[in-house]
Design a protein around this motif. Structure first.
Motif, mmCIF file in Angstrom:
data_model
loop_
_atom_site.group_PDB
_atom_site.id
_atom_site.type_symbol
_atom_site.label_atom_id
_atom_site.label_comp_id
_atom_site.label_asym_id
_atom_site.label_seq_id
_atom_site.Cartn_x
_atom_site.Cartn_y
_atom_site.Cartn_z
ATOM 1 N N SER A 299 2.924 -1.372 27.642
ATOM 2 C CA SER A 299 4.367 -1.429 27.402
ATOM 3 C C SER A 299 4.914 -2.851 27.454
ATOM 4 O O SER A 299 6.052 -3.096 27.030
ATOM 5 N N TYR A 304 6.999 1.339 22.119
ATOM 6 C CA TYR A 304 6.770 2.750 22.433
ATOM 7 C C TYR A 304 5.266 2.984 22.326
ATOM 8 O O TYR A 304 4.525 2.175 21.744
ATOM 9 N N ASP A 305 4.815 4.087 22.901
ATOM 10 C CA ASP A 305 3.397 4.433 22.845
ATOM 11 C C ASP A 305 3.044 4.842 21.419
ATOM 12 O O ASP A 305 3.583 5.828 20.894
#
Length: 371
Positions: A299, A304-305
């Motif tokens: 992060s 965002y993932d």
């Protein structure tokens, strides 16, 4: 904040894009799964596939596709197209009319007062035709006189329009201007919803659409991959991803990759690998500082993932890599970096990458690191 998708209307206006009825049905189903708030299905009186799309859309809710989006069609301010649009019985009938002096003089041949009368007459006709809600698009709003823009919005509201949509037809506004005009219109024309339709001629379409929403507009138009006239519109995937990840709106962003691929295939275009949200390679990294951060906590250098959008993170070694990246890659391969000459290995990695003119593949990196 609500998003109107215009892929099936504005998107198909993109030069060389021809969407088949089956492709449109597939796109519509995926838009419903995303949870987009409204879908503009096409142009009244011109597109024979719209009636079938209306029927399909009515059956989408409750079948694993989320809540059915509201439906709209676009119509010119002419009696024949208005009646054709009203006959489709969509949730919204969207009328379009330019309001800049250039369009009034060079294209329509109408004075400002005559245009306002024309606008009011056709909005009233649309309302009298049995259409539940009428949306009025003020085209070329970014080149219109600000006071006349307010007069046109008031005339539309007083004739029965429930929404006024400001169209930056040639993409001239910047986000501060969009916010200012939305705020002015909401203060001067109470009782009507405001939408924005932002073109991307200077690469500001998505930013302008977001600025309109943040300034109080209830609606913003977008299209998948930003398809539309010239450089297109605000990009649906970028706008919905931002609203989901940053503002918590409940769009099902996991369907975005499939939706984008479907539209790209139907439009016969390629998605650039580093296209925001839709690109397959945007989470690839070889820069030493960034790789070091990613090994500590992804992060630190990711908004965002990527897995949330079905994307993969790729960390490769190359001429921009540092010792931390080399050590991390060794650990990934099951090699112990302790006691190894990381500085020397890093120099070899950089030299080989520079000779090849690209990052190393995993096989190349494994071979070099195992020596």
């Amino acid at each position: 904040m609500k998003i109107i998708d215009s892929t099936l209307r504005e998107g198909e206006q993109c030069f060389g894009v021809y969407l088949t009825p089956d492709a449109k049905a597939n796109i519509l189903t995926r838009l419903a799964a995303l949870g987009v708030d409204e879908v503009e299905l096409g142009i009244a009186g011109r597109d024979a596939s719209v009636a079938g799309l209306v029927e399909l859309a009515r059956g989408l809710g409750g079948r694993g596709h989320g809540v059915r989006p509201e439906l709209s069609v676009w119509a010119a301010c002419r009696e024949d197209t208005i009646l054709a649009g009203a006959a489709l019985n969509t949730d919204w009938l969207h009328l379009g009319l330019p309001v800049s002096a250039a369009h009034m003089e060079k294209r329509l041949g109408l004075s400002p007062d005559a245009l306002l009368a024309h606008l009011a007459r056709h909005v009233a006709l649309a309302c009298a035709s049995g259409q539940a809600r009428v949306s009025l698009g003020l085209e070329d709003a970014s080149r219109a006189d600000p006071e006349f823009l307010v007069r046109a919005a008031l005339a539309g509201r007083d004739a029965g329009a429930s929404r006024v949509r400001l169209s930056d037809t040639v993409g001239l506004w910047h986000p501060l201007e969009v916010a200012e005009v939305v705020g002015r219109l909401k203060a001067a024309v109470p009782g009507v919803a405001v939408g924005v339709h932002c073109h991307n001629d200077f690469g500001l379409g998505t930013a302008n659409a977001l600025a309109g929403l943040m300034a109080g507009a209830e609606y913003a138009d977008a299209s998948v991959l930003g398809l539309g006239e010239r450089a297109g519109l605000a990009a649906l995937e970028e706008l919905t991803a931002y609203l989901h990840f940053r503002l918590g709106l409940p769009y099902r962003v996991e369907v975005l990759p499939g939706l984008c691929r479907t539209v790209a295939d139907a439009a016969k275009i390629e998605i650039p690998p580093r296209k925001p949200v839709a690109g397959s390679a945007q989470f690839s990294c070889e820069t030493g500082l960034h790789v070091h951060g990613l090994t500590r906590d992804p992060s630190l250098f990711e908004p965002y993932d990527p897995a949330k959008l079905g994307l993969s993170r790729l960390v490769a070694l190359g001429k921009k890599s540092g010792r931390a990246a080399v050590a991390a890659k060794m650990a990934e391969f099951g090699m112990d970096p302790a006691g190894r000459d990381l500085e020397g290995i890093t120099r070899k990695v950089r030299a080989k990458s520079e000779r090849l003119g690209r990052p190393l593949t995993d096989d190349e990196a494994r071979d070099l690191l195992s020596r």
